[in-house]
Design a protein around this motif. Structure first.
Motif, PDB file in Angstrom:
ATOM      1  N   PRO A 188       0.810  -1.228   0.000  1.00 49.59           N
ATOM      2  CA  PRO A 188       0.000   0.000   0.000  1.00 49.59           C
ATOM      3  C   PRO A 188       0.841   1.275   0.000  1.00 49.59           C
ATOM      4  N   HIS A 189       0.491   2.188  -0.882  1.00 48.67           N
ATOM      5  CA  HIS A 189       1.077   3.528  -0.838  1.00 48.67           C
ATOM      6  C   HIS A 189       0.027   4.462  -0.248  1.00 48.67           C
ATOM      7  N   ILE A 190       0.375   5.111   0.860  1.00 52.97           N
ATOM      8  CA  ILE A 190      -0.557   6.016   1.527  1.00 52.97           C
ATOM      9  C   ILE A 190      -0.135   7.455   1.285  1.00 52.97           C
ATOM     10  N   ALA A 191      -1.112   8.326   1.097  1.00 53.22           N
ATOM     11  CA  ALA A 191      -0.837   9.742   0.845  1.00 53.22           C
ATOM     12  C   ALA A 191      -1.981  10.569   1.414  1.00 53.22           C
ATOM     13  N   VAL A 192      -1.734  11.865   1.593  1.00 51.61           N
ATOM     14  CA  VAL A 192      -2.781  12.789   2.021  1.00 51.61           C
ATOM     15  C   VAL A 192      -2.829  13.944   1.039  1.00 51.61           C
ATOM     16  N   TYR A 241      15.091   9.833   5.103  1.00 50.53           N
ATOM     17  CA  TYR A 241      14.987   8.449   5.559  1.00 50.53           C
ATOM     18  C   TYR A 241      14.698   7.553   4.365  1.00 50.53           C
ATOM     19  N   LEU A 242      15.610   6.648   4.069  1.00 46.36           N
ATOM     20  CA  LEU A 242      15.397   5.626   3.041  1.00 46.36           C
ATOM     21  C   LEU A 242      15.011   4.331   3.748  1.00 46.36           C
ATOM     22  N   MET A 243      13.798   3.860   3.476  1.00 45.38           N
ATOM     23  CA  MET A 243      13.320   2.622   4.079  1.00 45.38           C
ATOM     24  C   MET A 243      13.148   1.567   2.981  1.00 45.38           C
ATOM     25  N   TRP A 244      13.202   0.296   3.376  1.00 43.94           N
ATOM     26  CA  TRP A 244      13.072  -0.792   2.401  1.00 43.94           C
ATOM     27  C   TRP A 244      12.618  -2.069   3.113  1.00 43.94           C
ATOM     28  N   SER A 245      12.278  -3.070   2.315  1.00 39.73           N
ATOM     29  CA  SER A 245      11.878  -4.368   2.858  1.00 39.73           C
ATOM     30  C   SER A 245      12.979  -5.398   2.679  1.00 39.73           C
ATOM     31  N   GLU A 246      13.159  -6.216   3.713  1.00 38.24           N
ATOM     32  CA  GLU A 246      14.134  -7.311   3.683  1.00 38.24           C
ATOM     33  C   GLU A 246      13.416  -8.634   3.473  1.00 38.24           C
ATOM     34  N   TYR A 247      14.176  -9.644   3.037  1.00 36.52           N
ATOM     35  CA  TYR A 247      13.652 -10.977   2.717  1.00 36.52           C
ATOM     36  C   TYR A 247      12.685 -10.891   1.538  1.00 36.52           C
ATOM     37  N   ALA A 256       5.213  -8.805   7.721  1.00 36.68           N
ATOM     38  CA  ALA A 256       4.874  -7.378   7.761  1.00 36.68           C
ATOM     39  C   ALA A 256       5.926  -6.562   7.016  1.00 36.68           C
ATOM     40  N   GLY A 257       5.524  -5.959   5.903  1.00 33.63           N
ATOM     41  CA  GLY A 257       6.496  -5.212   5.121  1.00 33.63           C
ATOM     42  C   GLY A 257       5.878  -4.488   3.947  1.00 33.63           C
ATOM     43  N   HIS A 258       6.723  -4.115   2.996  1.00 33.50           N
ATOM     44  CA  HIS A 258       6.390  -3.294   1.826  1.00 33.50           C
ATOM     45  C   HIS A 258       5.428  -2.173   2.209  1.00 33.50           C
ATOM     46  N   HIS A 259       6.013  -1.158   2.760  1.00 31.86           N
ATOM     47  CA  HIS A 259       5.285  -0.114   3.454  1.00 31.86           C
ATOM     48  C   HIS A 259       5.321   1.218   2.704  1.00 31.86           C
ATOM     49  N   SER A 260       4.637   2.190   3.279  1.00 31.26           N
ATOM     50  CA  SER A 260       4.749   3.598   2.916  1.00 31.26           C
ATOM     51  C   SER A 260       4.442   4.392   4.172  1.00 31.26           C
ATOM     52  N   TRP A 305       3.104  10.699  12.507  1.00 27.15           N
ATOM     53  CA  TRP A 305       3.372   9.848  11.349  1.00 27.15           C
ATOM     54  C   TRP A 305       2.679   8.488  11.482  1.00 27.15           C
ATOM     55  N   TYR A 306       2.327   7.934  10.310  1.00 27.73           N
ATOM     56  CA  TYR A 306       1.716   6.607  10.266  1.00 27.73           C
ATOM     57  C   TYR A 306       2.359   5.795   9.138  1.00 27.73           C
ATOM     58  N   ILE A 307       2.416   4.495   9.354  1.00 22.57           N
ATOM     59  CA  ILE A 307       3.018   3.593   8.385  1.00 22.57           C
ATOM     60  C   ILE A 307       1.963   2.602   7.899  1.00 22.57           C
ATOM     61  N   ALA A 308       1.815   2.520   6.578  1.00 21.84           N
ATOM     62  CA  ALA A 308       0.916   1.545   5.955  1.00 21.84           C
ATOM     63  C   ALA A 308       1.767   0.407   5.418  1.00 21.84           C
ATOM     64  N   TYR A 309       1.293  -0.812   5.556  1.00 18.20           N
ATOM     65  CA  TYR A 309       2.065  -1.990   5.155  1.00 18.20           C
ATOM     66  C   TYR A 309       1.127  -3.167   4.963  1.00 18.20           C
ATOM     67  N   HIS A 310       1.661  -4.261   4.450  1.00 13.06           N
ATOM     68  CA  HIS A 310       0.841  -5.461   4.373  1.00 13.06           C
ATOM     69  C   HIS A 310       1.396  -6.549   5.293  1.00 13.06           C
ATOM     70  N   ARG A 311       0.569  -7.486   5.589  1.00 12.65           N
ATOM     71  CA  ARG A 311       0.944  -8.681   6.360  1.00 12.65           C
ATOM     72  C   ARG A 311       0.219  -9.859   5.734  1.00 12.65           C
ATOM     73  N   PHE A 312       0.622 -11.069   6.098  1.00 15.00           N
ATOM     74  CA  PHE A 312      -0.139 -12.238   5.675  1.00 15.00           C
ATOM     75  C   PHE A 312      -1.572 -12.100   6.208  1.00 15.00           C
ATOM     76  N   LYS A 313      -2.540 -12.448   5.384  1.00 13.95           N
ATOM     77  CA  LYS A 313      -3.929 -12.431   5.823  1.00 13.95           C
ATOM     78  C   LYS A 313      -4.079 -13.253   7.105  1.00 13.95           C
ATOM     79  N   ILE A 314      -4.822 -12.743   8.079  1.00 10.70           N
ATOM     80  CA  ILE A 314      -5.073 -13.457   9.328  1.00 10.70           C
ATOM     81  C   ILE A 314      -6.533 -13.879   9.357  1.00 10.70           C
ATOM     82  N   PRO A 315      -6.827 -15.182   9.450  1.00 11.65           N
ATOM     83  CA  PRO A 315      -5.872 -16.302   9.475  1.00 11.65           C
ATOM     84  C   PRO A 315      -5.611 -16.840   8.068  1.00 11.65           C
ATOM     85  N   GLY A 316      -4.610 -17.703   7.972  1.00  8.99           N
ATOM     86  CA  GLY A 316      -4.401 -18.521   6.783  1.00  8.99           C
ATOM     87  C   GLY A 316      -3.775 -17.842   5.592  1.00  8.99           C
TER      88      GLY A 316
END
Length: 318
Positions: free
Chosen positions: A39-43, A209-215, A254-258, A268-279
């Motif tokens: 997700p890319h979040i903006a205002v 600030y340069l942020m990124w996702s690992e793995y 939990a990753g690939h954020h904005s 500040w707020y961070i938007a990101y995805h996670r594995f769907k809960i559950p499964g």
């Protein structure tokens, strides 16, 4: 039994043990219904907007992008499909991934990955419809090492705009004033320790600030790290407290954020995805939002993925 309960409450009150503070078995709900990722979040104005990847398809083969809006970060309204590859593009039909949006020159510029290349579309409104001004990719597949995916654009205080992109390596370049071109000779390629994909850059109190996702996004260890610089194009120095966003308990991948700043506030707020809960898994992900805070030295504090998201209003634009 009463004595045991009393003892446990006493320990929680006076020792500050983490498991007494956080229930890792019950995470807050996702902010969007169904499967959405990257997700890319903006205002813009007095509304928040989310631009995600449509998920739930093996191989991430979605052919279009959607837009969502909110007045308070908590309740989100589906706006529409804003870019449909088969209809709006001549050079790609599927694999609509990891979009980002930027505003300049009275226009909204929408950057996106498509079949291993990066495109750009333009609109007069944050909800589209977006049109392809180039008729071709902005960054072609194979132009640099790694995958040409995960674009992000920072528009600096002086109006200069910078494009960041890439899986495997992070590529950085100043965009031309038209926002849809750049000089290939000026591209800088770096690979911070642990960098995989999903670069996102923001500026706070003169620091970049340069942020990124690992793995890999299919890996439950998927997480977010960052580095800082005095310049939009680096050099960047890795933070000492990485990662700052990661899964725990039922929260995985939990990753690939904005990141978004509340106008007029250092909030500040961070938007990101996670594995769907559950499964869930790497093809079944859901979008979440959490508060993001800093210490007195400007270091990003670890994000609590179990913190309840409370409504936030935009009073005025920066």
């Amino acid at each position: 039994m009463k004595h045991r309960l009393l003892l446990l409450l006493t320990v929680c009150l006076f020792s500050g043990i983490a498991y007494c503070q956080t229930d890792t078995l019950h995470a807050p709900p996702a902010v969007l219904p169904g499967f959405y990722a990257d997700p890319h979040i903006a205002v813009f104005g007095k509304k928040f907007y989310l631009y995600p990847t449509t998920d739930g398809i093996a191989g991430w083969k979605s052919p279009s992008f959607t837009c969502w809006s909110s007045k308070d970060l908590v309740k989100w309204k589906y706006e529409s499909v804003i870019l449909d590859f088969p209809k709006d593009l001549t050079w790609a039909k599927e694999k609509a991934w990891a979009p980002a949006i930027a505003y300049k020159n009275g226009k909204y510029y929408y950057y996106f990955a498509a079949e291993g290349s990066i495109g750009v579309a333009v609109s007069d409104n944050p909800t589209g419809l977006f049109k392809d001004p180039l008729g071709k990719a902005l960054v072609r597949k194979g132009m640099f090492r790694g995958q040409m995916i995960d674009p992000m654009v920072l528009v600096d205080d002086n109006g200069s705009a910078y494009l960041y992109f890439g899986q495997g390596n992070c590529n950085m370049v100043k965009l031309a004033d038209d926002m849809i071109s750049f000089d290939v000779k000026n591209v800088i390629t770096i690979k911070p320790t642990g960098y995989n994909e999903g670069p996102f850059v923001f500026k706070r109190k003169g620091k970049y600030y340069l942020m990124w996702s690992e793995y890999d996004t299919r890996d439950p260890r998927y997480s977010v790290c960052y580095a800082t610089s005095d310049s939009a194009l680096g050099p960047f120095v890795n933070a000492m407290n990485n990662p700052v966003l990661k899964g725990m308990g039922v929260v995985k991948g939990a990753g690939h954020h904005s990141v978004v700043k509340i106008p007029g506030k250092d909030e500040w707020y961070i938007a990101y995805h996670r594995f769907k809960i559950p499964g869930g898994n790497g093809y079944h992900r859901e979008t979440c939002i959490s508060p993001m805070r800093f210490d007195k030295d400007g270091n990003i504090l670890p994000v609590d993925v179990f913190e309840e998201l409370k409504p936030v209003k935009v009073r005025h634009s920066d």
